[in-house]
Design a protein around this motif. Structure first.
Motif, mmCIF file in Angstrom:
data_model
loop_
_atom_site.group_PDB
_atom_site.id
_atom_site.type_symbol
_atom_site.label_atom_id
_atom_site.label_comp_id
_atom_site.label_asym_id
_atom_site.label_seq_id
_atom_site.Cartn_x
_atom_site.Cartn_y
_atom_site.Cartn_z
ATOM 1 N N VAL A 1 0.950 -1.019 0.137
ATOM 2 C CA VAL A 1 0.256 0.077 0.014
ATOM 3 C C VAL A 1 0.851 1.225 -0.060
ATOM 4 O O VAL A 1 0.477 2.206 -0.540
ATOM 5 N N GLU A 2 2.132 1.309 0.518
ATOM 6 C CA GLU A 2 2.912 2.330 0.514
ATOM 7 C C GLU A 2 3.254 2.922 -0.926
ATOM 8 O O GLU A 2 3.343 3.890 -1.149
ATOM 9 N N VAL A 3 3.223 2.004 -1.555
ATOM 10 C CA VAL A 3 3.518 2.332 -3.299
ATOM 11 C C VAL A 3 2.036 3.264 -3.583
ATOM 12 O O VAL A 3 2.437 4.424 -4.187
ATOM 13 N N LEU A 4 1.013 2.824 -3.302
ATOM 14 C CA LEU A 4 -0.138 3.711 -3.643
ATOM 15 C C LEU A 4 -0.206 5.015 -3.042
ATOM 16 O O LEU A 4 -0.486 6.064 -3.360
ATOM 17 N N ARG B 1 0.115 10.963 -3.397
ATOM 18 C CA ARG B 1 0.721 12.237 -2.988
ATOM 19 C C ARG B 1 1.539 12.872 -4.278
ATOM 20 O O ARG B 1 1.205 14.143 -4.354
ATOM 21 N N GLU B 2 1.951 11.916 -5.045
ATOM 22 C CA GLU B 2 2.725 12.703 -6.317
ATOM 23 C C GLU B 2 1.456 13.128 -7.239
ATOM 24 O O GLU B 2 1.686 14.118 -7.917
ATOM 25 N N PHE B 3 0.308 12.481 -7.200
ATOM 26 C CA PHE B 3 -0.894 12.943 -8.186
ATOM 27 C C PHE B 3 -1.252 14.262 -7.773
ATOM 28 O O PHE B 3 -1.373 15.061 -8.371
ATOM 29 N N ARG C 1 0.090 11.376 -13.389
ATOM 30 C CA ARG C 1 -1.380 10.986 -13.615
ATOM 31 C C ARG C 1 -1.267 9.316 -13.773
ATOM 32 O O ARG C 1 -0.289 8.724 -14.241
ATOM 33 N N PHE C 2 -2.047 8.893 -13.193
ATOM 34 C CA PHE C 2 -1.885 7.333 -13.155
ATOM 35 C C PHE C 2 -3.317 6.476 -13.127
ATOM 36 O O PHE C 2 -4.526 7.089 -12.949
ATOM 37 N N LEU C 3 -3.231 5.395 -13.685
ATOM 38 C CA LEU C 3 -4.701 4.492 -13.746
ATOM 39 C C LEU C 3 -4.400 3.176 -13.109
ATOM 40 O O LEU C 3 -3.057 2.400 -13.151
ATOM 41 N N LEU C 4 -5.366 2.783 -12.242
ATOM 42 C CA LEU C 4 -5.365 1.725 -11.293
ATOM 43 C C LEU C 4 -5.832 0.433 -12.432
ATOM 44 O O LEU C 4 -6.990 0.497 -12.623
ATOM 45 N N ALA C 5 -5.055 -0.445 -13.008
ATOM 46 C CA ALA C 5 -5.490 -1.722 -13.574
ATOM 47 C C ALA C 5 -5.582 -2.788 -12.958
ATOM 48 O O ALA C 5 -4.806 -3.391 -12.454
ATOM 49 N N GLN D 1 4.213 12.738 -15.406
ATOM 50 C CA GLN D 1 4.449 11.280 -15.883
ATOM 51 C C GLN D 1 3.065 10.570 -15.873
ATOM 52 O O GLN D 1 2.302 11.136 -15.008
ATOM 53 N N VAL D 2 2.953 9.587 -16.683
ATOM 54 C CA VAL D 2 1.872 8.617 -16.934
ATOM 55 C C VAL D 2 2.188 7.568 -16.692
ATOM 56 O O VAL D 2 2.978 6.846 -17.355
ATOM 57 N N LEU D 3 1.366 6.766 -15.529
ATOM 58 C CA LEU D 3 1.704 5.446 -15.232
ATOM 59 C C LEU D 3 0.404 4.603 -15.204
ATOM 60 O O LEU D 3 -0.883 5.117 -15.119
#
Length: 458
Positions: A46-49, A54-56, A62-66, A196-198
């Protein structure tokens, strides 16, 4: 089931309501306990999320949870992750995140048709945006694209496109997630933005708190009775386990396959190659071959009616049939339905009724698109056994015309959510923009990378 022709499906625009989200967050734990089999949700990495959110919020990414999508309850587990677990871990790490922690999401426009129109309203209030899966839904794609680049929250979507009922087997990923990522990178570049897009792979796995062999045995009895098989009463004196129940499952599967083969051979005049043990194939392999032949034949019934070519994977074929059916039911020429004559409306209803009848064959197939025939044998666990039995239950429910597909509750479950390593769209964007061929290859390569990453989370 919709037996009357309708005007075209309307787009349901996202209309995020923070007050409704707050109510949903407070109500969710009670709903999970009372309406689902889930009694515990845990998460790993969960630390990754927390770092990503925070960075978002600092406008760096910007990121998407797949996320994996084995069951219909998956989105609720994800909402619990974001509303309960992520804030708790953030506090433990002394990281301040703006509230609420949430995600916009993409959902299938067909869900409100079978789950109820209110579901579309709920999804809209929670910031979801719909898409029609089987066609180029430009309105839906534009909405999702805008949310990815400009939405208040990150995105969430299931790259498999639909549930497959199996916690430990991935369906082939659709390329839409990768394409959405590259569009986001393109939109950011055009706007002169540097985020960045992740894409973040998320695993979801279910396990039983206590092995529910007794409930599984009872369900097998019910399925046997429904399909015309005698129930072995001597089995009731034994303590049920995998060793005693597996032969019963094989016998049930063989019987159901025989019934369906006779159904399609007699009434749809199809020739199905029958594989038996006499040709040197064991029971599991014979079942696999017979099932694949049957699924192909069932889809052909619908494809021939809608004049669709039989090409691609079973999932791809199912989506094309589904969209063809929607086109027959939700008619572009019915926008002014009040202006139609009584005869025109009656003919339209006849077409809609026939389209529904043909789509029924596709609904049977989509339940089995991920069934391999050796899912239990390669790892004989109660979870895999239960998932397979529930898929068979779902098939019989569809054959019998059940109006509700609320699955039997075999026992309490716990959910483990695993956050994978983020994959960078931005790093692959130069290849995507160099040419049309490069764009197609970049989408394919990223989809393969995402498939492997999500497979590793199993």
């Amino acid at each position: 089931m919709i037996y009357q022709a309708q005007p075209p499906l309307e787009f349901i625009p996202p209309a995020f309501n923070p007050l409704f989200l707050r109510f949903f967050h407070s109500f969710l734990p009670l709903w999970l306990r009372s309406q689902t089999t889930i009694n515990h949700i845990e998460a790993e990495n969960v630390e990754v999320l927390v770092k990503l959110y925070r960075e978002f919020q600092e406008k760096k990414i910007r990121f998407l949870l797949a996320f994996r999508h084995p069951q219909t309850e998956d989105p609720f587990s994800l909402v619990y992750l974001l509303s309960q677990i992520v804030p708790r871990v953030a506090r433990q790490q002394s990281i301040t995140l703006e509230s609420p922690i949430h995600a916009h999401f993409i959902y299938d426009r067909g869900i409100p048709l079978w789950a109820g129109g209110y579901v579309g309203w709920l999804a809209s209030q929670l910031g979801g945006t719909p898409i029609q899966r089987g066609k180029a839904d430009w309105t839906g794609l534009r909405s999702a694209r805008d949310l990815f680049a400009n939405g208040k929250f990150p995105m969430a979507a299931a790259p498999e496109g639909a549930t497959n009922g199996l916690s430990e087997k991935m369906s082939p990923l659709e390329p839409g997630i990768a394409q959405m990522g590259f569009w986001c990178a393109e939109d950011l570049q055009k706007a002169g933005r540097t985020e960045q897009v992740l894409i973040v792979p998320v695993g979801i796995k279910y396990s039983y708190v206590d092995a529910p062999w007794g409930a599984i045995a009872q369900l097998l009895d019910e399925l046997a009775v429904a399909s015309g098989l005698p129930v072995d009463t001597t089995a009731n004196t034994q303590v049920p386990d995998l060793e005693s129940l597996y032969p019963r499952l094989l016998t049930l599967a063989e019987h159901l396959l025989s019934l369906m083969e006779q159904f399609y051979t007699r009434f749809y005049h199809l020739q199905l190659s029958v594989v038996t043990e006499e040709v040197g194939v064991d029971r599991n392999e014979a079942l696999k071959l017979r099932l694949q032949a049957l699924l192909n034949a069932a889809l052909q019934i619908a494809e021939q009616y809608f004049n669709i070519q039989s090409k691609g994977s079973l999932s791809d074929r199912c989506r094309r049939v589904e969209q063809a059916g929607w086109n027959y039911i939700f008619r572009e020429d019915y926008k002014d339905i009040k202006g139609l004559s009584a005869v025109e409306r009656a003919l339209g209803d006849r077409v809609a009724e026939e389209a529904n009848a043909r789509m029924w064959h596709m609904r049977l197939v989509e339940s089995f698109v991920a069934v391999s025939g050796n899912y239990i044998r390669e790892k004989p666990t109660v979870e895999r056994f239960a998932e397979t039995v529930l898929i068979v239950w779902q098939m019989l429910a569809k054959i019998q015309g059940a109006k509700s597909f609320q699955r039997p509750k075999l026992g309490k479950q716990k959910v483990k959510i695993t956050i994978g390593k983020p994959l960078s769209i931005t790093e692959m964007y130069p290849k995507y923009k160099e040419s049309r061929l490069g764009a197609r290859q970049a989408v394919a390569d990223f989809t393969n990378d995402l498939q492997q990453a999500m497979d590793n989370l199993l």
